[in-house]
Write a protein that holds these residues in place. Structure first.
Motif, short mmCIF file in Angstrom:
data_model
loop_
_atom_site.label_atom_id
_atom_site.label_comp_id
_atom_site.label_asym_id
_atom_site.label_seq_id
_atom_site.Cartn_x
_atom_site.Cartn_y
_atom_site.Cartn_z
N ARG A 97 0.82 -1.03 -0.10
CA ARG A 97 0.01 0.10 -0.21
C ARG A 97 0.92 1.26 -0.14
N ALA A 127 -8.00 12.41 -2.51
CA ALA A 127 -8.82 11.48 -2.11
C ALA A 127 -8.12 10.07 -2.14
N GLN A 128 -7.33 9.85 -3.35
CA GLN A 128 -6.75 8.55 -3.56
C GLN A 128 -5.44 8.40 -2.28
N ASP A 130 -4.91 10.33 0.58
CA ASP A 130 -5.20 10.67 1.95
C ASP A 130 -6.50 9.97 2.40
N THR A 131 -6.25 8.52 2.61
CA THR A 131 -7.28 7.80 3.19
C THR A 131 -7.01 7.12 4.55
N PRO A 132 -7.59 7.06 5.43
CA PRO A 132 -7.47 6.33 6.72
C PRO A 132 -6.44 4.88 6.29
N GLU A 133 -6.95 4.13 5.57
CA GLU A 133 -6.30 2.71 5.06
C GLU A 133 -4.72 3.20 4.83
N ASN A 134 -4.33 4.06 4.40
CA ASN A 134 -3.14 4.68 3.79
C ASN A 134 -2.22 4.83 4.95
N THR A 135 -3.08 5.90 5.93
CA THR A 135 -2.34 6.23 6.90
C THR A 135 -2.28 5.23 7.97
#
Length: 155
Positions: A97, A127-128, A130-135
């Motif tokens: 990821r 939006a692609q 800066d996601t909680p999953e990426n964080t």
């Protein structure tokens, strides 16, 4: 932190965790850090990626000539390929990821001539990336690097 500075900082998530300090720390010689062998092939890949990311962490990163930006992006991609090849199973999905996000950012930076402000203003791009999953994935990779790759970390 304003959005124009946030995107290059996101590229450095792993780099800052891997070196155990700030960008300024890399400018000061630390013989112990330079002599210490990486703990694993993955940690060596972290060091390679950190080195490749260094030009993007500079205060003058906005003014990098197009050719240098392209060369830097290629060097970062070589480092992240090593990260993928050597990622420990426990964080493999998180590393995958992280690398996808870095690739998106590099593509966008190169396409925009290094202008991170243009990226910050692109809602679809943000939006692609800066996601909680990426964080969450980035945090798990940073935690792993801090535990296993940073000189002086308890193991």
């Amino acid at each position: 932190m304003n959005r124009a500075r946030l995107l290059p900082a996101a590229l450095l998530v792993l780099a800052l965790a891997g070196c155990g300090g700030s960008v300024a720390d890399r400018d000061r010689p630390d013989p112990a850090r330079e002599r210490a062998a990486p703990a694993s092939p993955f940690c060596a890949a972290v060091l390679t990626t950190n080195t490749a990311l260094a030009p993007l962490s500079s205060p003058t990163a906005q003014g990098i000539p197009a050719e240098q930006l392209t060369n830097t992006a290629e060097a970062v991609r070589a480092g992240t390929a090593q990260l993928l090849d050597t990622a420990p199973e426990e964080i493999r999905a998180d590393v995958e990821r992280y690398v996808r996000v870095v690739d998106l950012q590099l593509d966008a930076l190169v396409a925009n001539g290094g202008d991170s402000a243009a990226l910050a203003g692109d809602a679809e791009f943000t939006a692609q990336v800066d996601t909680p999953e990426n964080t969450t994935a980035s945090q798990r990779v940073r935690d792993y690097v801090a535990r296993n790759c940073v000189a002086g970390a308890a193991g």
